[in-house]
Scaffold this motif. Structure first.
Motif, PDB file in Angstrom:
ATOM      1  N   LYS A  65     -31.943 -69.625  -9.608  1.00  0.00           N
ATOM      2  CA  LYS A  65     -32.672 -69.913  -8.377  1.00  0.00           C
ATOM      3  C   LYS A  65     -33.492 -71.187  -8.529  1.00  0.00           C
ATOM      4  CE  LYS A  65     -35.987 -68.012  -5.063  1.00  0.00           C
ATOM      5  NZ  LYS A  65     -36.919 -66.888  -4.744  1.00  0.00           N
ATOM      6  N   LYS A  66     -34.219 -71.303  -9.661  1.00  0.00           N
ATOM      7  CA  LYS A  66     -34.996 -72.513  -9.922  1.00  0.00           C
ATOM      8  C   LYS A  66     -34.086 -73.728 -10.036  1.00  0.00           C
ATOM      9  CE  LYS A  66     -39.086 -70.651 -12.301  1.00  0.00           C
ATOM     10  NZ  LYS A  66     -39.829 -70.663 -13.591  1.00  0.00           N
TER      11      LYS A  66
ATOM     12  N   GLU B  69     -32.984 -74.714  -6.529  1.00  0.00           N
ATOM     13  CA  GLU B  69     -34.104 -75.268  -5.766  1.00  0.00           C
ATOM     14  C   GLU B  69     -34.459 -76.672  -6.242  1.00  0.00           C
ATOM     15  OE1 GLU B  69     -37.144 -72.377  -6.277  1.00  0.00           O
ATOM     16  OE2 GLU B  69     -36.421 -71.067  -4.662  1.00  0.00           O
TER      17      GLU B  69
ATOM     18  N   GLN C 129     -31.565 -79.064  -5.172  1.00  0.00           N
ATOM     19  CA  GLN C 129     -31.531 -79.303  -3.732  1.00  0.00           C
ATOM     20  C   GLN C 129     -32.672 -80.199  -3.291  1.00  0.00           C
ATOM     21  OE1 GLN C 129     -28.955 -78.447  -1.890  1.00  0.00           O
ATOM     22  NE2 GLN C 129     -29.852 -79.574  -0.177  1.00  0.00           N
ATOM     23  N   SER C 130     -33.849 -80.026  -3.899  1.00  0.00           N
ATOM     24  CA  SER C 130     -34.984 -80.880  -3.534  1.00  0.00           C
ATOM     25  C   SER C 130     -34.714 -82.329  -3.901  1.00  0.00           C
ATOM     26  CB  SER C 130     -36.255 -80.387  -4.234  1.00  0.00           C
ATOM     27  OG  SER C 130     -36.203 -80.598  -5.637  1.00  0.00           O
TER      28      SER C 130
END
Length: 512
Positions: A372-373, A376, A379-380
């Motif tokens: 998940k990290k 994230e 994607q950022s």
């Protein structure tokens, strides 16, 4: 009659359509530029012309005759030659063998001495510095390898020459020699497709320019009848502010704000000497010098990638000379390398894997990656860098050169550093992406990050840097400039060694 005409060319990769009914025409004896943002479809279109890809629809005409180009050999037999943006030479073969590789590959014996003599005839007009035809290509700098690539194309009796970012790795003298060669080829009736993000190349060398945007051919102009702003707006599909971000108003150059102190740095191989400078918090410090002056080597020496003879690099209160590069990066001093292909990216891994590769400790617990990290974080960075891709799982090799560069910037800045060294950060990227990277660097300085910028583009150095260290041909910092002194005349005066000759002439006058 057109040397090359494309009608309604379309191409998709799976569900991702990259070309939409593209029309294009190249006349004999003209230099026709193609411009577009990274991912606009320029390389795909040229790979169709060269037989590397097959179009899904459309027609290709050579000298008025409808033609099917199914393989690279078909294109070569039609006199089409392609010099790619990325170096594609056989690294363990000689310069001469690379230039005549297609002839060698057809079988039979060859005489290296004869090949070397022919290679020299082609190379000498191209390069300001002699390139030994017997030299192994791997030992040549990137700029010389680019010259060999162009010589290889010219040797194949081409009638249509495609040049993809041909001057991106060349010095000013080499670029000038290349342009002279291109104009001689044009006079001989050869049609030249010139892909470049450098406006100076377009306006000084080309006859016409066509603009691709998102796979559509949006406009074609005579170069003499179009403005820079119009081309930029056509590429972006919007108004683009081409101005550089505002520089820092007050840098507070005080002892307490020194974040890096380099003292007496000496290269073990003699590439640079007595390098002394300080970097202050929140500034952009530029390094300007001609190709071969040692700018990149100095940066590698600072982060432990090059053997040093002596000197100190003081960071966070200690001398980091002798530390492992990984430990230096982990402590907050990071570097974006000049050569993304060899030193920066894992080309056969995806965007996500590249982005987090340097900072796995940030997304792992007990040796297990927190997916998940990872998603994230990736994607950022994709959003912040505006990377054009189908998703974070896309393989980096399949991206355009400019989007690969954006991935490299994202990878370098995946964790906020204290100091970032950017070695040619905008090489091969379009004007819109350059503006994004420039804004990103200035935003970092507002957050307290210090930036060292190494660039071969004088306008970039002048527009971005708060101070500039000038390196002459001997690999020595000879002048530091700031404020109004950061201008092209002053910079060129010192980095070209002109100051030495003026000083020498003054001494002669005094003695007389």
């Amino acid at each position: 009659m057109n040397a090359l005409e494309l009608k309604g060319i379309s191409k998709s990769f799976g569900r991702n359509q990259v070309l939409f009914g593209v029309d294009f025409a190249l006349r004999p004896g003209e230099i026709h530029a193609i411009m577009g943002e990274n991912g606009a479809g320029k390389s795909t279109l040229m790979n169709i012309v060269y037989g590397n890809l097959k179009p899904d629809g459309g027609e290709i005409y050579i000298n008025g005759q409808k033609t099917a180009i199914n393989h690279v050999l078909d294109a070569q037999n039609l006199g089409i030659c392609f010099v790619h943006q990325e170096i594609a030479l056989c690294q363990d073969a000689t310069v001469a063998e690379n230039i005549f590789m297609s002839q060698i590959g057809r079988g039979g014996k060859y005489n290296l001495k004869t090949l070397a003599a022919k290679a020299k005839e082609i190379l000498d007009p191209l390069s300001s510095k002699p390139i030994d035809p017997y030299e192994i290509v791997e030992r040549l700098p990137i700029s010389s390898q680019q010259v060999v690539e162009i010589a290889k194309a010219i040797s194949n009796n081409c009638r249509i020459l495609i040049l993809d970012e041909p001057t991106s790795s060349l010095s000013g003298a080499e670029a000038e020699a290349l342009h002279q060669m291109i104009h001689r080829l044009r006079e001989n009736g050869i049609g030249i497709i010139y892909i470049s993000h450098r406006m100076s190349d377009i306006f000084e060398q080309c006859d016409r320019v066509s603009v691709l945007r998102d796979g559509h051919m949006v406009a074609t102009y005579n170069v003499s009848e179009v403005s820079v702003q119009q081309l930029v707006n056509d590429m972006a599909g919007r108004e683009v502010d081409m101005l550089y971000p505002e520089k820092a108003a007050d840098l507070h150059r005080e002892e307490s704000n020194v974040v890096l102190d380099v003292r007496g740095l000496e290269d073990a191989a003699g590439k640079f000497h007595e390098i002394n400078f300080r970097l202050y918090q929140g500034e952009v410090l530029g390094f300007a010098g001609l190709l071969g002056a040692g700018r990149s080597e100095i940066m590698k020496g600072i982060v432990g990638l090059r053997k040093l003879k002596g000197g100190e690099v003081l960071f966070q209160g200690k001398n980091i000379v002798g530390m492992r590069t990984k430990d230096i990066f982990d402590s907050g001093l990071v570097m974006l390398p000049e050569d993304r292909k060899k030193q920066g990216l894992f080309l056969d891994m995806n965007i996500r894997q590249n982005t987090v590769a340097t900072y796995l400790s940030e997304i792992t617990k007990n040796g297990i990656i927190d997916r998940k990290k990872e998603r994230e974080l990736t994607q950022s960075r994709i959003e912040r860098m505006n990377i054009r891709c189908v998703g974070s799982d896309q393989i980096v090799r399949s991206l355009s050169g400019g989007n690969q560069q954006k991935v490299l910037v994202a990878k370098t800045l995946a964790k906020k550093p204290e100091i970032v060294i950017m070695d040619e950060p905008t090489r091969g990227v379009d004007v819109g992406a350059k503006a994004e990277i420039h804004r990103l660097l200035r935003d970092l300085t507002h957050e307290g990050v210090s930036v060292i910028l190494v660039s071969s583009e004088l306008n970039e150095v002048i527009g971005m840097c708060d101070r500039v260290e000038l390196i002459d041909g001997s690999g020595t910092i000879v002048k530091e400039v700031l404020g109004d002194e950061i201008n092209s005349d002053t910079i060129m005066y010192y980095i070209s060694d002109a100051y030495r000759y003026e000083q020498s002439n003054r001494e002669v006058s005094i003695n007389e």
